[in-house]
Scaffold this active site. Structure first.
Site, PDB file in Angstrom:
ATOM      1  N   TYR A  83     -10.894  -3.772   3.530  1.00 20.77           N
ATOM      2  CA  TYR A  83      -9.941  -3.402   4.574  1.00 20.77           C
ATOM      3  C   TYR A  83     -10.737  -3.081   5.821  1.00 20.77           C
ATOM      4  O   TYR A  83     -11.413  -2.060   5.877  1.00 20.77           O
ATOM      5  CB  TYR A  83      -9.150  -2.184   4.078  1.00 20.77           C
ATOM      6  CG  TYR A  83      -8.047  -1.648   4.968  1.00 20.77           C
ATOM      7  CD1 TYR A  83      -8.132  -1.665   6.357  1.00 20.77           C
ATOM      8  CD2 TYR A  83      -6.911  -1.087   4.404  1.00 20.77           C
ATOM      9  CE1 TYR A  83      -7.118  -1.150   7.148  1.00 20.77           C
ATOM     10  CE2 TYR A  83      -5.890  -0.567   5.184  1.00 20.77           C
ATOM     11  CZ  TYR A  83      -6.006  -0.601   6.555  1.00 20.77           C
ATOM     12  OH  TYR A  83      -5.002  -0.071   7.328  1.00 20.77           O
ATOM     13  N   ASP A 103      -6.020  10.005   9.347  1.00 18.02           N
ATOM     14  CA  ASP A 103      -4.743   9.463   9.792  1.00 18.02           C
ATOM     15  C   ASP A 103      -4.296  10.098  11.096  1.00 18.02           C
ATOM     16  O   ASP A 103      -4.632  11.241  11.402  1.00 18.02           O
ATOM     17  CB  ASP A 103      -3.679   9.700   8.718  1.00 18.02           C
ATOM     18  CG  ASP A 103      -3.843   8.733   7.562  1.00 18.02           C
ATOM     19  OD1 ASP A 103      -3.701   7.521   7.800  1.00 18.02           O
ATOM     20  OD2 ASP A 103      -4.126   9.189   6.447  1.00 18.02           O
ATOM     21  N   GLU A 109       0.863  -1.182   0.000  1.00 17.57           N
ATOM     22  CA  GLU A 109       0.000   0.000   0.000  1.00 17.57           C
ATOM     23  C   GLU A 109       0.890   1.219   0.000  1.00 17.57           C
ATOM     24  O   GLU A 109       1.679   1.423   0.922  1.00 17.57           O
ATOM     25  CB  GLU A 109      -0.846   0.024   1.275  1.00 17.57           C
ATOM     26  CG  GLU A 109      -2.250  -0.452   1.058  1.00 17.57           C
ATOM     27  CD  GLU A 109      -3.106  -0.239   2.296  1.00 17.57           C
ATOM     28  OE1 GLU A 109      -3.953  -1.093   2.534  1.00 17.57           O
ATOM     29  OE2 GLU A 109      -2.908   0.759   3.013  1.00 17.57           O
TER      30      GLU A 109
END
Lengths: 403, 268
Positions: free
Chosen positions: B175, B60, B49
């Site tokens: 994911y 994030d 990734e």
């Protein structure tokens, strides 16, 4: 009017204003936004909730705020008559509290015990800390390191009110980074935490919800100016950072097609300088902070740093409804630079004894230009969104005075 | 069959769980990225990734945000990231590469142009964090048109109806974000992850990756028992950061952590 011709039907069920708005967030926030949307849809129609909100707006905020005919300013400027919607007279000194009261009452109904918020100039942070104190909710306010330094007095006010102010040192260390940080907090704390966004940006339902809480400004003003002057104004003017005070004034007038609408962005050191905060005038559509809208970005799609003398306008995005109103042509978006805003700040202060916030001074400055091109029997209604007490340090330091 | 599907099919035959490292392209310097990608493969990466730097990475944590800032100091653009993949592909035709990032750089490039250039560079899929299924129909169409996979996140809070929508839009793998929080957050609870993965398997046959909060070999091994892929990001990026001033050491540091994880995962 045919319902399809109305400008007041937006957004659609998924939060879109034409191509703008929407829900551009990570999956980790989708459920929280769904929960918020359901609660908002429910309480928007709940008589008890609306009665509680109205009572608070009247007895705690001090609504309705008056409109004021600035006769001396109008005479000195020449042209149309200038009227001010006095949001500066609200408790905490700006329009921000209309929205924080609404969202905090919603938080309480949803059983949330902790409030978070982002703030730039500190006005939204103060308005949030204020209602959190009153309702006995824990409160954390995220604020960029740069803004913490330039808005010391508001940081102290928030702390006095019992809020924890968390300084954000990532990115450009201003409002957009505070918003990023508040979102990160919320992702991890959604079970007990309500995120009070201060402007009409962010993922659905925020742009619509904040507009609905702020639309009290325009509803009152629309009635007041007809009572005072016998007719609707010829033009509305309000400053636009994220755009909450502007949409609050504009929304109830959107279907009065004869009323021209002007949103005033911050031209900073000039649109040509690149150092400004005027995405509608000089930006491009893109996606940031949960919605598609006009942005200040570079050729690679990175968000660029903005500049304005006014911390409250120093934001690289703008509410999606403004983006849509721009594209449809219903509203016009213009820009006023730092120097013009300062000149208007001084003029209003000296001619009317009203010290405006630097944000609102941008609206005053454009209203003066516009009024000068109009006839004395015409009317321009300006949203005086906040008072200038918080800006004393900024203005004094420009004049080389230490206070 | 896409490179991602081929890789997962092979792993299934071997009875192994995929190890997917994440690094941010251009961190700490654009010249290092391709070399680091090869290092990751050598240490046992099954897919890579590659983070596309963005100025406002809302989902994030601080570690990956700082990686973006280091890359952006060198003005690394989405186009630059695709060029890196193109160079990587010259000597590695097997390892799938997924671009992970935010929507705005893709909006600026244009969906069709992004999909075409990504395919030409040898990219295999995209995970666009702030483009949930509701908002990414056009993007998915553009990617599919070029044979690229769209990877989607599923969260602890995603209920069945959402999981079905995600499964409908996703291809390649799903994911699963194993905790409530941003990348690099604190502890995750294995039994809760296991329960949720069972819920996702009820709506899809696609491989399931688990990420967010996997810090060491022990955690990677525990996840390997229940997931089809283990994604490790902040733990690697922290090592990049710690050695940003000694770039020669970064490759060895990343390899060491990844090899530990690989060995622990293969032992279960």
């Amino acid at each position: 009017m045919d319902k399809n011709d109305s400008f007041m039907n937006m957004p659609d069920d998924n939060g879109h204003f034409g191509p703008y708005g929407g829900i551009f967030v990570a999956e980790t926030l989708m459920e929280a936004l769904q929960e918020l949307r359901e609660a908002y849809d429910k309480y928007l129609l709940d008589a008890d909730f609306l009665a509680e909100l109205d009572a608070d707006l009247q007895h705690y905020v001090g609504r309705p705020s008056p409109i004021y005919h600035a006769e001396r300013l109008s005479r000195e400027n020449g042209g149309a008559q200038i009227y001010l919607k006095r949001e500066d007279l609200n408790h905490t000194g700006a329009h921000k509290v209309n929205n924080t009261i609404g969202q905090a009452l919603l938080a309480k109904r949803m059983g949330k015990t902790r409030i978070i918020a982002e703030t730039g100039a500190g006005q939204h942070g103060v308005a949030t800390a204020t209602v959190a104190a009153r309702l006995g909710l824990e409160c954390v306010v995220y604020m960029g390191e740069v803004d913490v330094a330039r808005q010391e007095a508001n940081v102290y006010r928030m702390r006095l009110l019992g809020a924890e102010v968390r300084s954000v040192s990532s990115g450009s260390r201003t409002l957009k980074d505070a918003l990023n940080e508040a979102m990160r907090d919320w992702v991890a704390t959604v079970d007990d935490t309500f995120y009070i966004i201060g402007t009409v940006a962010g993922p659905h339902p925020y742009p619509a919800m904040v507009r609905d809480f702020q639309a009290v400004i325009g509803r009152e003003a629309r009635q007041q100016i007809q009572e005072m002057s016998g007719s609707l104004p010829d033009a509305l003017v309000a400053c636009v950072g994220g755009g909450s005070n502007a949409i609050g004034l504009f929304y109830p007038f959107l279907d009065d097609r004869e009323v021209a609408i002007y949103g005033v962005e911050a031209a900073g050191e000039g649109l040509d300088s690149g150092r400004h905060a005027a995405p509608l005038c000089a930006g491009e559509p893109g996606v940031l902070h949960g919605n598609r809208t006009y942005l200040m970005e570079d050729k690679d799609g990175q968000i660029i740093e903005t500049h304005s003398i006014s911390a409250g306008l120093d934001y690289p995005g703008v509410g999606p409804e403004h983006a849509w109103l721009k594209d449809t042509g219903r509203a016009n978006y213009v820009a006023i630079d730092d120097d013009e805003a300062l000149a208007a700040f001084h003029l209003l202060t000296r001619t009317e004894g009203i010290i405006p916030a630097l944000e609102s001074s941008h609206a005053i400055a454009y209203a003066l230009k516009l009024a000068a091109t109009m006839d004395p029997d015409q009317k321009v209604l300006v949203n005086l969104s906040g008072r200038g007490d918080k800006d004393m340090h900024t203005v004094a330091s420009i004049e080389g005075i230490q206070i | 069959m896409s490179r991602i599907a081929t890789r997962f099919a092979a792993l299934k035959t071997e009875g192994r769980t995929a190890l997917i490292p994440f690094i941010t392209a251009g961190d700490p310097h654009p010249d290092l990225t391709v070399g680091l990608m090869h290092d990751l493969v050598e240490a046992g990466a099954d897919l890579i990734e590659l983070g596309v730097p963005f100025s406002d990475p809302m989902a994030d944590g601080p570690v990956i945000q700082r990686a973006s800032e280091r890359a952006l100091a060198h003005h690394v653009s989405l186009g630059d990231v695709m060029d890196m993949v193109k160079v990587f592909r010259q000597t590695d035709e097997q390892t799938p590469v997924i671009l992970m990032g935010y929507l705005n750089p893709i909006e600026v490039m244009g969906y069709e142009s992004f999909a075409r250039r990504a395919a030409e560079a040898g990219v295999d899929g995209a995970l666009t964090v702030d483009a949930p299924p509701e908002e990414s129909h056009d993007l998915v169409q553009a990617l599919r048109g070029q044979g690229l996979d769209s990877i989607y996140l599923a969260a602890p809070t995603s209920h069945r109806q959402r999981l079905e929508m995600i499964a409908g839009a996703a291809s390649g793998f799903i994911y699963y974000v194993s905790l409530k929080g941003v990348t690099g957050s604190a502890n995750l609870v294995l039994s809760e992850v296991e329960k949720k993965l069972a819920g996702i398997r009820a709506v899809t046959d696609m491989p399931l990756g688990v990420g967010f909060g996997i810090k060491d070999a022990q955690m990677a091994a525990a996840m390997a028992k229940i997931a089809d892929a283990v994604v490790v990001g902040s733990a690697l990026v922290s090592r990049v950061e710690a050695n940003a001033s000694k770039p020669d050491k970064i490759g060895a540091e990343l390899k060491q952590l990844l090899q530990e994880m690989r060995a622990a995962m293969d032992a279960v």
